[in-house]
Design a protein around this motif. Structure first.
Motif, PDB file in Angstrom:
ATOM      1  N   ASP A 152      79.059  34.771  89.138  1.00  0.00           N
ATOM      2  CA  ASP A 152      79.183  36.217  89.334  1.00  0.00           C
ATOM      3  C   ASP A 152      77.889  36.690  89.977  1.00  0.00           C
ATOM      4  OD1 ASP A 152      78.874  39.074  88.825  1.00  0.00           O
ATOM      5  OD2 ASP A 152      80.609  38.915  87.491  1.00  0.00           O
ATOM      6  N   LEU A 153      77.936  36.947  91.281  1.00  0.00           N
ATOM      7  CA  LEU A 153      76.703  37.234  92.015  1.00  0.00           C
ATOM      8  C   LEU A 153      76.120  38.599  91.676  1.00  0.00           C
ATOM      9  CD1 LEU A 153      74.984  35.655  94.042  1.00  0.00           C
ATOM     10  CD2 LEU A 153      76.024  37.038  95.852  1.00  0.00           C
ATOM     11  N   VAL A 154      76.959  39.544  91.300  1.00  0.00           N
ATOM     12  CA  VAL A 154      76.448  40.879  90.946  1.00  0.00           C
ATOM     13  C   VAL A 154      75.690  40.825  89.628  1.00  0.00           C
ATOM     14  CG1 VAL A 154      77.080  43.254  90.414  1.00  0.00           C
ATOM     15  CG2 VAL A 154      78.257  42.038  92.265  1.00  0.00           C
ATOM     16  N   GLY A 199      81.405  30.931 103.710  1.00  0.00           N
ATOM     17  CA  GLY A 199      81.488  30.362 105.047  1.00  0.00           C
ATOM     18  C   GLY A 199      80.758  31.175 106.091  1.00  0.00           C
ATOM     19  N   ASN A 200      79.598  31.694 105.702  1.00  0.00           N
ATOM     20  CA  ASN A 200      78.713  32.410 106.632  1.00  0.00           C
ATOM     21  C   ASN A 200      79.309  33.703 107.197  1.00  0.00           C
ATOM     22  OD1 ASN A 200      76.518  30.673 106.382  1.00  0.00           O
ATOM     23  ND2 ASN A 200      77.310  29.300 107.971  1.00  0.00           N
ATOM     24  N   GLN A 201      80.197  34.339 106.442  1.00  0.00           N
ATOM     25  CA  GLN A 201      80.640  35.681 106.817  1.00  0.00           C
ATOM     26  C   GLN A 201      79.479  36.660 106.624  1.00  0.00           C
ATOM     27  OE1 GLN A 201      84.446  36.987 105.139  1.00  0.00           O
ATOM     28  NE2 GLN A 201      84.896  34.861 104.604  1.00  0.00           N
ATOM     29  N   ASN A 202      79.549  37.773 107.297  1.00  0.00           N
ATOM     30  CA  ASN A 202      78.509  38.783 107.140  1.00  0.00           C
ATOM     31  C   ASN A 202      78.875  39.787 106.052  1.00  0.00           C
ATOM     32  OD1 ASN A 202      76.639  37.762 108.930  1.00  0.00           O
ATOM     33  ND2 ASN A 202      77.493  38.865 110.677  1.00  0.00           N
ATOM     34  N   VAL A 203      79.097  39.250 104.874  1.00  0.00           N
ATOM     35  CA  VAL A 203      79.350  40.026 103.667  1.00  0.00           C
ATOM     36  C   VAL A 203      79.149  39.078 102.494  1.00  0.00           C
ATOM     37  CG1 VAL A 203      81.838  39.520 103.511  1.00  0.00           C
ATOM     38  CG2 VAL A 203      80.958  41.682 102.570  1.00  0.00           C
ATOM     39  N   LEU A 204      78.772  39.604 101.356  1.00  0.00           N
ATOM     40  CA  LEU A 204      78.632  38.798 100.134  1.00  0.00           C
ATOM     41  C   LEU A 204      79.866  38.963  99.264  1.00  0.00           C
ATOM     42  CD1 LEU A 204      74.895  39.560  99.224  1.00  0.00           C
ATOM     43  CD2 LEU A 204      75.808  37.432 100.187  1.00  0.00           C
ATOM     44  N   TYR A 205      80.279  37.847  98.664  1.00  0.00           N
ATOM     45  CA  TYR A 205      81.421  37.864  97.759  1.00  0.00           C
ATOM     46  C   TYR A 205      80.933  37.864  96.312  1.00  0.00           C
ATOM     47  CZ  TYR A 205      84.926  37.279 101.375  1.00  0.00           C
ATOM     48  OH  TYR A 205      85.756  37.487 102.455  1.00  0.00           O
ATOM     49  N   TRP A 206      81.666  38.567  95.485  1.00  0.00           N
ATOM     50  CA  TRP A 206      81.275  38.758  94.087  1.00  0.00           C
ATOM     51  C   TRP A 206      81.378  37.458  93.295  1.00  0.00           C
ATOM     52  CZ3 TRP A 206      81.767  44.254  92.083  1.00  0.00           C
ATOM     53  CH2 TRP A 206      81.254  44.378  90.774  1.00  0.00           C
ATOM     54  N   VAL A 220      81.993  42.374  98.651  1.00  0.00           N
ATOM     55  CA  VAL A 220      81.342  43.564  98.080  1.00  0.00           C
ATOM     56  C   VAL A 220      80.851  44.464  99.206  1.00  0.00           C
ATOM     57  CG1 VAL A 220      79.521  44.399  96.567  1.00  0.00           C
ATOM     58  CG2 VAL A 220      80.645  42.212  96.069  1.00  0.00           C
ATOM     59  N   THR A 221      81.435  45.645  99.288  1.00  0.00           N
ATOM     60  CA  THR A 221      81.022  46.646 100.262  1.00  0.00           C
ATOM     61  C   THR A 221      80.573  47.904  99.533  1.00  0.00           C
ATOM     62  OG1 THR A 221      83.269  47.523 100.465  1.00  0.00           O
ATOM     63  CG2 THR A 221      82.642  45.737 101.962  1.00  0.00           C
ATOM     64  N   GLY A 222      79.730  48.687 100.210  1.00  0.00           N
ATOM     65  CA  GLY A 222      79.179  49.879  99.579  1.00  0.00           C
ATOM     66  C   GLY A 222      80.038  51.109  99.809  1.00  0.00           C
ATOM     67  N   TYR A 223      79.820  52.117  98.951  1.00  0.00           N
ATOM     68  CA  TYR A 223      78.697  52.178  98.037  1.00  0.00           C
ATOM     69  C   TYR A 223      79.193  52.057  96.600  1.00  0.00           C
ATOM     70  CZ  TYR A 223      74.580  53.779  95.578  1.00  0.00           C
ATOM     71  OH  TYR A 223      73.516  53.842  94.731  1.00  0.00           O
ATOM     72  N   GLN A 248      76.567  44.870 108.288  1.00  0.00           N
ATOM     73  CA  GLN A 248      77.992  44.751 108.579  1.00  0.00           C
ATOM     74  C   GLN A 248      78.841  44.711 107.311  1.00  0.00           C
ATOM     75  OE1 GLN A 248      78.852  41.576 111.385  1.00  0.00           O
ATOM     76  NE2 GLN A 248      76.999  42.017 112.572  1.00  0.00           N
ATOM     77  N   GLY A 249      78.331  44.029 106.272  1.00  0.00           N
ATOM     78  CA  GLY A 249      79.108  43.885 105.047  1.00  0.00           C
ATOM     79  C   GLY A 249      78.979  45.077 104.123  1.00  0.00           C
ATOM     80  N   TRP A 250      77.790  45.264 103.597  1.00  0.00           N
ATOM     81  CA  TRP A 250      77.552  46.359 102.652  1.00  0.00           C
ATOM     82  C   TRP A 250      77.731  47.732 103.306  1.00  0.00           C
ATOM     83  CZ3 TRP A 250      77.103  47.692  97.747  1.00  0.00           C
ATOM     84  CH2 TRP A 250      76.404  48.858  97.396  1.00  0.00           C
TER      85      TRP A 250
END
Length: 451
Positions: A152-154, A199-206, A220-223, A248-250
């Motif tokens: 759980d990255l968060v 896989g090197n997407q420009n967003v982080l997964y939870w 995970v996108t903001g806010y 790009q992601g957040w």
């Protein structure tokens, strides 16, 4: 979001201290009567009482915070063995407050924190990330849900925030303290933020699970409450991510910005949810236990304005009280995720169930010190032991429903101790922001900051 987040009787709890072992604490002078206690003394009392959740109430093997403590004894099966990584991180920061406020000695704090980091080193990790929950006695993952049985990255980011503060606090200390600082440093640098790009997407997964891989599928996108995760991912000297992951992601290529207003206050960023709405008030707390929003700006927001306005919108909503709930007003406001009359809920102006969560106003103390102090005094002096107990103010209450459960959640208690301290001394803000890695990460993302 998934976060699971007095009368005379309080004196008996306040002065119950073990006489020996690591729980031994210095003698304390007698508290002033309720009607004469100063604001400063009342803040210390609230911090100390709440700190005890993470000291006396900790799970004994790990030293970490239990997910929940129910004074009424109504626990799910084996729930007392469950420790929380996010709430545990908040508790780690609360221990630093406890040392500074002399609730415990520096040696006692270092001993407990050493136990915690040694436990975290051996506990289950998934590409460096801890799970949401651990089984305290064994350090094995306790599934938060069927497929939520891996990293759980968060929650891990909340713990990493605290580990950096521990490192900064003890790095120039004695031999034992330096070893503690080195272990905290090793643990946070072992988190593979880059893996969680799926896989090197420009967003982080939870989430990621060795059994279910990416099936939770939560980019995970903001806010929301997760800004700190992106800051730390950019700051990591070992497994860092490029700035594009943030932008790009957040920030969704700038779509995170909002022109909405509520009650004359700018919302600033588009909160995940209904357009123009604000989320639960913990979104103004969790990422900012260490990350100082004062003077913090980027191309999307002034983060002090963002969080202060979020708080003021909550207060103004309670004063307007459009649903006519009992007890709302300038002395009783604050909506966040907490226990509720009908189960755990993400209370906010768009989801109002007549429930006040004390952590909302208390943890907003840095943003609105006078207004938050009004709430603290009302809770302490007027509602009393209905909502104040062994570990401070209970998690939530409803005057409308005459509902006063004697229950606590780590993720709600921790920010009270830490954010009140940030408002009083800036302790955790100074520690976290003194990290060279954090400063470099913020600069990489295009932040300006005054410290």
């Amino acid at each position: 979001m998934k976060n699971t987040h007095f009368g005379i009787l309080f004196l008996a709890f306040f002065f119950v201290f073990n006489a020996c072992g690591e729980n031994k604490r210095p003698a304390s002078s007698e508290a002033a009567p309720k009607d004469s206690i100063s604001d400063d003394s009342l803040l210390t009392l609230v911090q100390k009482q709440t700190f005890n959740y993470f000291w006396d109430g900790a799970e004994p093997v790990s030293g970490l915070a239990r997910e929940r403590i129910h004074i009424d004894g109504d626990y799910p099966e084996n729930d007392q063995d469950v420790v929380t990584i996010g709430g545990g991180g908040f508790g780690v920061m609360a221990i630093l407050v406890g040392i500074e406020r002399k609730f415990i000695t520096r040696d006692q704090g270092a001993e407990r924190l050493s136990r915690i980091v040694n436990y975290l080193e051996k506990a289950d990790r998934f590409h460096g990330a801890w799970p949401h929950w651990l089984h305290g006695p064994t350090g094995k993952v306790k599934p938060f849900g069927k497929k939520d049985n891996g990293g759980d990255l968060v929650e891990t980011a909340f713990m990493a925030q605290s580990l950096i503060c521990v490192r900064q606090y003890f790095k120039d200390g004695n031999e034992q303290e330096r070893k503690l600082a080195e272990k905290a440093d090793m643990l946070w640098k072992g988190i593979d933020w880059n893996w969680y790009r799926k896989g090197n997407q420009n967003v982080l997964y939870w989430h990621w699970s060795p059994q279910y891989n990416w099936e939770m599928n939560f980019p995970v996108t903001g806010y929301n409450e997760c800004l700190i995760m992106y800051v730390l991912a950019a700051s990591s000297p070992t497994h860092g991510v490029p700035a594009e992951v943030y932008h790009q992601g957040w920030a969704k290529n700038g779509a995170i910005k909002s022109d909405a207003e509520q009650f004359g206050y700018k919302v600033v960023l588009s909160h995940n949810g209904a357009p123009g709405s604000v989320g639960p008030l913990f979104w103004a707390h969790y990422s900012y236990l260490g990350l100082n929003p004062k003077g913090l700006r980027d191309r999307y927001a002034d983060y002090w304005l963002l969080n202060k306005n979020h708080t003021l919108i909550n207060r103004e909503y309670a004063i307007k009280n459009p649903k006519g709930f009992k007890g709302y007003g300038e002395n009783a406001w604050g909506m966040t995720s907490s226990y509720s009359v009908d189960g755990y809920a993400g209370h906010q102006p768009g989801d109002d169930r007549g429930v006040i969560s004390p952590t909302a106003a208390l943890s907003s103390y840095p943003y609105t010190p006078e207004y938050s102090m009004q709430v603290i005094r009302h809770l302490y002096e007027d509602l009393g032991d209905k909502i104040f107990g062994k570990y401070g103010f209970y998690d939530a209450y409803s005057e409308t429903d005459n509902w006063y459960p004697q229950r606590y959640l780590a993720i709600d208690q921790g920010p009270e101790v830490v954010m009140i301290e940030n408002g009083r001394s800036g302790l955790l803000w100074k520690l976290f922001m003194s990290s060279s890695e954090v400063q470099s990460g913020l600069k990489k993302l295009g932040f300006e900051f005054d410290h």
